[in-house]
Design a protein around this motif. Structure first.
Motif, PDB file in Angstrom:
ATOM      1  N   GLU A 143       0.210  57.912  33.873  1.00  0.00           N
ATOM      2  CA  GLU A 143       1.076  57.044  35.628  1.00  0.00           C
ATOM      3  C   GLU A 143       1.516  58.550  36.239  1.00  0.00           C
ATOM      4  OE1 GLU A 143      -0.097  55.788  38.337  1.00  0.00           O
ATOM      5  OE2 GLU A 143      -1.527  55.096  37.224  1.00  0.00           O
ATOM      6  N   LYS A 144       1.609  57.762  37.503  1.00  0.00           N
ATOM      7  CA  LYS A 144       3.059  58.358  37.954  1.00  0.00           C
ATOM      8  C   LYS A 144       4.005  58.467  37.982  1.00  0.00           C
ATOM      9  CE  LYS A 144       3.803  55.556  41.240  1.00  0.00           C
ATOM     10  NZ  LYS A 144       5.417  54.528  41.413  1.00  0.00           N
TER      11      LYS A 144
ATOM     12  N   HIS B  77       5.119  42.725  25.126  1.00  0.00           N
ATOM     13  CA  HIS B  77       4.665  41.297  25.954  1.00  0.00           C
ATOM     14  C   HIS B  77       2.452  41.397  25.734  1.00  0.00           C
ATOM     15  CE1 HIS B  77       8.285  41.369  28.509  1.00  0.00           C
ATOM     16  NE2 HIS B  77       8.404  41.041  27.419  1.00  0.00           N
TER      17      HIS B  77
ATOM     18  N   TRP C 111      12.809  46.484  36.267  1.00  0.00           N
ATOM     19  CA  TRP C 111      13.041  47.817  35.823  1.00  0.00           C
ATOM     20  C   TRP C 111      13.178  49.030  36.905  1.00  0.00           C
ATOM     21  CZ3 TRP C 111       9.459  51.753  36.664  1.00  0.00           C
ATOM     22  CH2 TRP C 111       7.738  51.212  36.383  1.00  0.00           C
ATOM     23  N   LYS C 112      11.925  48.762  37.832  1.00  0.00           N
ATOM     24  CA  LYS C 112      11.705  49.647  39.328  1.00  0.00           C
ATOM     25  C   LYS C 112      12.585  49.314  40.131  1.00  0.00           C
ATOM     26  CE  LYS C 112       7.023  48.137  38.687  1.00  0.00           C
ATOM     27  NZ  LYS C 112       5.363  48.045  39.330  1.00  0.00           N
TER      28      LYS C 112
ATOM     29  N   CYS D 208       0.496  53.764  30.491  1.00  0.00           N
ATOM     30  CA  CYS D 208       1.030  52.835  32.049  1.00  0.00           C
ATOM     31  C   CYS D 208       2.784  52.276  31.789  1.00  0.00           C
ATOM     32  CB  CYS D 208      -0.010  52.235  32.089  1.00  0.00           C
ATOM     33  SG  CYS D 208      -1.374  52.090  32.038  1.00  0.00           S
ATOM     34  N   SER D 209       3.534  52.747  30.742  1.00  0.00           N
ATOM     35  CA  SER D 209       4.980  52.054  31.246  1.00  0.00           C
ATOM     36  C   SER D 209       5.435  52.340  31.359  1.00  0.00           C
ATOM     37  CB  SER D 209       5.474  52.622  29.748  1.00  0.00           C
ATOM     38  OG  SER D 209       5.238  53.653  29.293  1.00  0.00           O
ATOM     39  N   PRO D 210       7.218  51.100  31.847  1.00  0.00           N
ATOM     40  CA  PRO D 210       7.748  51.588  32.228  1.00  0.00           C
ATOM     41  C   PRO D 210       7.871  53.912  32.482  1.00  0.00           C
ATOM     42  CG  PRO D 210       8.587  49.763  31.452  1.00  0.00           C
ATOM     43  CD  PRO D 210       7.141  50.637  31.276  1.00  0.00           C
ATOM     44  N   SER D 211       8.377  53.534  33.728  1.00  0.00           N
ATOM     45  CA  SER D 211       9.112  55.301  33.856  1.00  0.00           C
ATOM     46  C   SER D 211       9.551  56.552  32.847  1.00  0.00           C
ATOM     47  CB  SER D 211       8.860  56.280  35.615  1.00  0.00           C
ATOM     48  OG  SER D 211       7.814  54.980  36.429  1.00  0.00           O
TER      49      SER D 211
ATOM     50  N   ALA E 228       0.227  44.900  28.613  1.00  0.00           N
ATOM     51  CA  ALA E 228       0.165  43.779  29.420  1.00  0.00           C
ATOM     52  C   ALA E 228       0.270  43.754  31.286  1.00  0.00           C
ATOM     53  CB  ALA E 228       1.021  42.923  28.819  1.00  0.00           C
ATOM     54  N   GLY E 229       0.206  45.493  31.738  1.00  0.00           N
ATOM     55  CA  GLY E 229       1.262  45.291  33.307  1.00  0.00           C
ATOM     56  C   GLY E 229       0.442  45.475  34.398  1.00  0.00           C
ATOM     57  N   PHE E 230       0.891  45.046  35.100  1.00  0.00           N
ATOM     58  CA  PHE E 230       0.340  45.302  36.921  1.00  0.00           C
ATOM     59  C   PHE E 230      -1.068  47.134  36.793  1.00  0.00           C
ATOM     60  CE2 PHE E 230       0.196  47.297  40.742  1.00  0.00           C
ATOM     61  CZ  PHE E 230      -0.761  47.238  41.451  1.00  0.00           C
ATOM     62  N   VAL E 231      -0.323  48.314  36.261  1.00  0.00           N
ATOM     63  CA  VAL E 231      -1.546  49.250  36.286  1.00  0.00           C
ATOM     64  C   VAL E 231      -2.016  48.567  35.309  1.00  0.00           C
ATOM     65  CG1 VAL E 231      -0.135  51.191  35.989  1.00  0.00           C
ATOM     66  CG2 VAL E 231      -1.208  50.969  37.649  1.00  0.00           C
TER      67      VAL E 231
ATOM     68  N   ASP F 135       2.031  47.103  23.493  1.00  0.00           N
ATOM     69  CA  ASP F 135       2.702  46.529  24.985  1.00  0.00           C
ATOM     70  C   ASP F 135       3.737  45.672  23.771  1.00  0.00           C
ATOM     71  OD1 ASP F 135       4.089  44.536  27.146  1.00  0.00           O
ATOM     72  OD2 ASP F 135       2.381  45.825  27.874  1.00  0.00           O
TER      73      ASP F 135
ATOM     74  N   GLN G 290      -3.249  59.329  42.396  1.00  0.00           N
ATOM     75  CA  GLN G 290      -4.632  59.460  43.184  1.00  0.00           C
ATOM     76  C   GLN G 290      -4.642  60.190  44.821  1.00  0.00           C
ATOM     77  OE1 GLN G 290      -2.737  56.883  42.572  1.00  0.00           O
ATOM     78  NE2 GLN G 290      -3.165  55.225  43.307  1.00  0.00           N
TER      79      GLN G 290
ATOM     80  N   HIS H 287       7.849  57.371  29.758  1.00  0.00           N
ATOM     81  CA  HIS H 287       7.113  58.490  29.882  1.00  0.00           C
ATOM     82  C   HIS H 287       7.253  59.601  28.793  1.00  0.00           C
ATOM     83  CE1 HIS H 287       4.935  56.798  33.731  1.00  0.00           C
ATOM     84  NE2 HIS H 287       4.913  56.132  32.773  1.00  0.00           N
TER      85      HIS H 287
END
Ligand code: NAD
Length: 284
Positions: free
Chosen positions: A95-96, A35, A163-164, A72-75, A10-13, A33, A124, A78
């Motif tokens: 993801e990074k 959500h 969370w960011k 692609c979850s919050p860091s 459900a996230g942005f990336v 997810d 990328q 990971h």
């Protein structure tokens, strides 16, 4: 056809990843997810099995032949999700930042040996043509460059509640956003010797970094620059000045597909990013 499962649908990336999997003619068979605002998936992968519970998701992954789990979850999640994916018999695309602690990176290498599966990363910006050329040119010189990075990338008020903006979850501005240019600096100019963070607040940080082949001054800001008192008109401006040459690296958000293609060839393995993970451990 390769099978994929994705965490953080459900996230942005995640949307960029779903697009890449589709463009590469892969099949997204499962997604997780907490959500459930994920209805967009019906028009792309209508048979995708959606989970809200992580244990159920991993039992599903374990029992099927899933080539890649995409994270692609919050860091801060990971490391554990990479660990569970490898142990469930899948390769990983994360993801990074892949992980924030160097000890976790070392644990992943051990798990890869044990499971014979691999962890690949999305970074990328390394695929930007201008930056690739700069790396090639720098490899041929012996002199040290003076570098100045100005990385302005506006974020609205939501960012400060997300969370960011929570240091334990994302590592803060330096890990979550500046990571893109720190990775590029290390990749082009070699190992870092010293980093100094001079002015630090939630929305802007400045400092210097000494690398093998460059001394770099940097600013990263998510503040709104689009005001009357400022000459910069756009809310986004990402530039690198190397001696007298200016490189603009604004378009790197379109490089996920190229990154996926590299991963399919076996490149972008987590070990190619050990230097940046080491730097993150110092920054956090
Ligand atoms: N390469 C890039 O340019 C780029 C750009 C943006 C984000 N990222 C990275 O991608 C990752 C995700 O960022 P984002 O911007 O998509 O964040 P986001 O907050 O938009 O999305 C994260 C998703 O994970 C879900 N989630 C949270 N906890 C969960 C859990 N316990 N189990 C399952 N799902 C959970 C959330 O509900 C959300 O849908 C981060 O690591 C970030 O650094 C990379």
């Amino acid at each position: 056809m390769k099978n994929f499962a994705l965490i953080g649908l459900a996230g942005f990336v995640a949307k960029k990843h779903v697009k890449c999997i589709n463009q590469l003619k892969g099949n997204l068979v499962a997604a997780l997810d907490k959500h459930d605002n994920v209805g967009f998936i019906d028009s792309i992968f209508p048979k995708c099995n959606f989970f809200k519970n992580e244990n159920n998701f991993f039992s599903y992954v374990k029992n099927r032949k899933i080539d890649y789990v995409v994270i692609c979850s919050p860091s801060y999640l990971h490391f554990n999700q990479i660990r569970r994916s490898l142990l469930s018999g899948s390769n990983v695309i994360v993801e990074k930042p892949p992980v924030i602690k160097f000890e976790d990176y070392k644990k992943i290498l051990k798990l890869e040996k044990k499971t014979k599966k691999k962890c690949f990363c999305i970074f990328q910006l390394r695929l930007d043509k201008k930056l690739k050329k700069l790396k090639k040119d720098t490899n041929q010189t012996v002199s040290k460059s003076n570098v100045e990075i100005k990385y302005y990338t506006y974020r609205g008020s939501w960012y400060f509640k997300s969370w960011k903006n929570t240091k334990n979850y994302s590592g803060g501005l330096l890990v979550n956003i500046a990571i893109h240019f720190f990775d590029i600096l290390l990749w082009i100019f070699g190992d870092f010797k010293k980093i100094k963070v001079k002015k630090r607040k939630d929305s802007r940080v400045e400092g210097t970094i000494i690398l093998k082949k460059a001394i770099a001054k940097w600013i990263v800001s998510i503040e709104d620059l689009n005001n009357k008192n400022n000459k910069i008109k756009s809310r986004y401006s990402r530039t690198m000045k190397i001696d007298k040459k200016i490189i603009n690296f604004d378009k790197f958000n379109d490089l996920h597909l190229t990154n996926y293609k590299e991963i399919m060839k076996g490149n972008f393995h987590i070990s190619e990013f050990s230097n940046i993970i080491k730097l993150l451990s110092v920054l956090k």
